[in-house]
Design a protein around this motif. Structure first.
Motif, PDB file in Angstrom:
ATOM      1  N   GLU A  74       0.093   7.147 -37.703  1.00 43.40           N
ATOM      2  CA  GLU A  74       0.131   7.685 -36.347  1.00 43.40           C
ATOM      3  C   GLU A  74      -1.261   8.070 -35.862  1.00 43.40           C
ATOM      4  O   GLU A  74      -1.639   7.796 -34.714  1.00 43.40           O
ATOM      5  N   LEU A  75      -2.043   8.700 -36.735  1.00 43.68           N
ATOM      6  CA  LEU A  75      -3.395   9.107 -36.364  1.00 43.68           C
ATOM      7  C   LEU A  75      -4.289   7.891 -36.131  1.00 43.68           C
ATOM      8  O   LEU A  75      -5.088   7.861 -35.194  1.00 43.68           O
ATOM      9  N   ASP A 104      -7.621   4.829 -32.554  1.00 41.32           N
ATOM     10  CA  ASP A 104      -8.064   3.488 -32.184  1.00 41.32           C
ATOM     11  C   ASP A 104      -7.825   3.238 -30.699  1.00 41.32           C
ATOM     12  O   ASP A 104      -8.703   2.709 -30.000  1.00 41.32           O
ATOM     13  N   ARG A 105      -6.668   3.615 -30.191  1.00 37.52           N
ATOM     14  CA  ARG A 105      -6.341   3.344 -28.796  1.00 37.52           C
ATOM     15  C   ARG A 105      -7.172   4.185 -27.839  1.00 37.52           C
ATOM     16  O   ARG A 105      -7.641   3.691 -26.810  1.00 37.52           O
ATOM     17  N   TRP A 139     -12.318   4.942 -32.487  1.00 36.37           N
ATOM     18  CA  TRP A 139     -12.758   5.372 -33.815  1.00 36.37           C
ATOM     19  C   TRP A 139     -11.789   4.845 -34.864  1.00 36.37           C
ATOM     20  O   TRP A 139     -10.569   5.008 -34.743  1.00 36.37           O
ATOM     21  N   ALA A 140     -12.313   4.259 -35.927  1.00 37.24           N
ATOM     22  CA  ALA A 140     -11.476   3.768 -37.014  1.00 37.24           C
ATOM     23  C   ALA A 140     -11.169   4.896 -37.992  1.00 37.24           C
ATOM     24  O   ALA A 140     -12.014   5.758 -38.245  1.00 37.24           O
ATOM     25  N   VAL A 142     -14.276   7.356 -38.611  1.00 31.66           N
ATOM     26  CA  VAL A 142     -15.589   6.782 -38.322  1.00 31.66           C
ATOM     27  C   VAL A 142     -15.909   7.067 -36.861  1.00 31.66           C
ATOM     28  O   VAL A 142     -15.671   6.235 -35.981  1.00 31.66           O
ATOM     29  N   LYS A 143     -16.454   8.246 -36.609  1.00 28.74           N
ATOM     30  CA  LYS A 143     -16.735   8.675 -35.249  1.00 28.74           C
ATOM     31  C   LYS A 143     -18.027   8.048 -34.733  1.00 28.74           C
ATOM     32  O   LYS A 143     -18.995   7.897 -35.471  1.00 28.74           O
TER      33      LYS A 143
END
Length: 425
Positions: A60-61, A66-67, A71-72, A83-84
């Motif tokens: 969910e996170l 991603d959307r 950030w992955a 991964v900001k």
């Protein structure tokens, strides 16, 4: 015995489902907040509970980040890494800091040593001694390009060994290294060494970039920074809107205040149309509350634990920062650095009895002003100008209003107060 009405029996599962839904939403919120506060979480150590919560809700996170931000989220059995990427690439107000009580910001040389140390660890074995790491860094630091850029590292001076020790402590805090024996102080003093295990999974996930640095061909720092985080080709209106949504959400999550005057016309138009949607999505996931003003938006944290930098209220430096914030807020325009130094000297005559001895010494006002301004600028409460510094709109909350005196027995109007609340995140 009178049977229970059918609608009452149906309400029981509904109530239980509602409770479960609320518990699920609360867990996802705690997991998201944990990732925003610490984008790298390890299964072991003080944040193990937060890691397990993130792992439980990773799907969910991952979809939300991603959307909405691009950030992955990478999760395995031992670590979780968000991964900001920053909303803007020109903000130098939140540097890496020493993993010590002082929290001193990293210097240019320490950043270079950090990169060289990571490269050496990537090539090395599962264990490494600090002395051996220093030798590898020393060899790589002899690169002519570094010398041409003015970076010198010889390990002959104590301050150079202290810089390397600061880099190692940061990697210890990240979980890249785990101390097996010895300590950094012994190495700095020349009386011993230290041995570390290298966690290669954490090391591999540390780099936050969309593209590998070895694939970047441009040479200037600004171009390389942009190329590392560049989005895919935005050749359609849908992709451009997606990029704007992600960029604005990143800034709402990361920046203390998102000022409208820092946006392009296209970004401002998109934010004007989609503000309610963007802020509602962030509130739903994180609990941050939008504070919308004429000049911009701040996502305020009611729990006050998602900020990496606070407006201080205690100690000498905190007191001076608040007093200078008040002075800037009431100035009504730009002030020079000399103006602020003069103001600190005036404040020392008034409040010096409560300050530390070093803050009262002649000539200390320069450093005191710079420390205060560094915090105010990082919190988007002030901005530096060619002539000095000026207040940003959010600093108005630190202004002092005029006292209102009413006649005895008259209904009292609320007097403006000196509001010393913390700047949003």
């Amino acid at each position: 015995m009178t049977p229970e009405p059918a609608d009452a029996r149906a309400a029981v599962p509904d109530a239980r489902a509602h409770v479960l839904d609320c518990e699920h939403a609360a867990e996802v919120r705690r997991a998201a907040r944990a990732l925003l506060a610490r984008p790298l979480l390890l299964a072991s150590g003080p944040y193990g509970d937060a890691f397990r919560l993130v792992r439980r809700h990773s799907s969910e996170l991952r979809e939300w980040f991603d959307r909405n931000t691009g950030w992955a989220l990478r999760v395995d059995a031992q670590s979780a890494r968000l991964v900001k990427a920053p909303g803007t690439l020109d903000d130098a107000t939140h540097p890496a800091r020493e993993a010590t009580r002082s929290g001193a910001p990293f210097t240019r040389r320490r950043y270079v040593l950090l990169c060289l140390a990571l490269a050496a660890l990537e090539r090395g074995e599962a264990q490494i001694a600090l002395g051996r790491l220093a030798e590898q860094v020393l060899l790589d630091a002899a690169d002519p390009e570094l010398a041409a850029a003015g970076v010198e590292f010889t390990l002959e001076r104590r301050d150079e060994r202290l810089d390397l020790a600061a880099v190692v402590r940061l990697l210890l805090a990240y979980g890249v290294l785990r101390r097996v024996a010895g300590d950094e102080e012994a190495y700095v003093g020349g009386t011993g060494d230290a041995l570390y295990d290298v966690d290669r999974r954490v090391l591999a996930g540390l780099l936050a970039a969309r593209h590998g640095p070895s694939l970047i061909t441009v040479t200037s720092f600004e171009e390389r920074s942009a190329a590392l985080s560049a989005e895919t080709s935005l050749d359609s209106e849908e992709l451009r809107f997606r990029a704007m949504r992600r960029g604005l959400t990143r800034r709402l999550l990361d920046d203390p205040v998102l000022y409208y005057d820092t946006l392009t016309d296209a970004e401002l138009g998109y934010l004007t149309r989609q503000r309610a949607f963007l802020t509602a999505r962030i509130t739903e996931l994180t609990g941050l509350v939008p504070e919308v003003r004429a000049e911009g938006i701040a996502m305020v944290d009611p729990d006050d634990d998602l900020t990496d930098l606070r407006m201080p209220e205690q100690g000498t430096h905190g007191h001076i920062t608040l007093l200078l914030a008040e002075h800037l807020a009431g100035a009504g325009g730009e002030l020079s650095i000399d103006d602020l130094k003069t103001r600190v000297r005036e404040l020392a005559d008034i409040h010096g009895g409560f300050w530390s001895k070093t803050a009262r010494e002649p000539g200390a006002e320069g450093e005191l002003v710079e420390q205060a301004l560094a915090r105010l600028v990082a919190l988007s409460l002030a901005e530096r100008t060619p002539g000095g510094v000026r207040a940003r709109p959010a600093l108005g909350r630190y202004a002092v209003g005029e006292a209102v005196i009413t006649e005895p027995g008259a209904k009292k109007a609320p007097a403006p107060q000196h509001v010393r609340e913390e700047a949003p995140r």
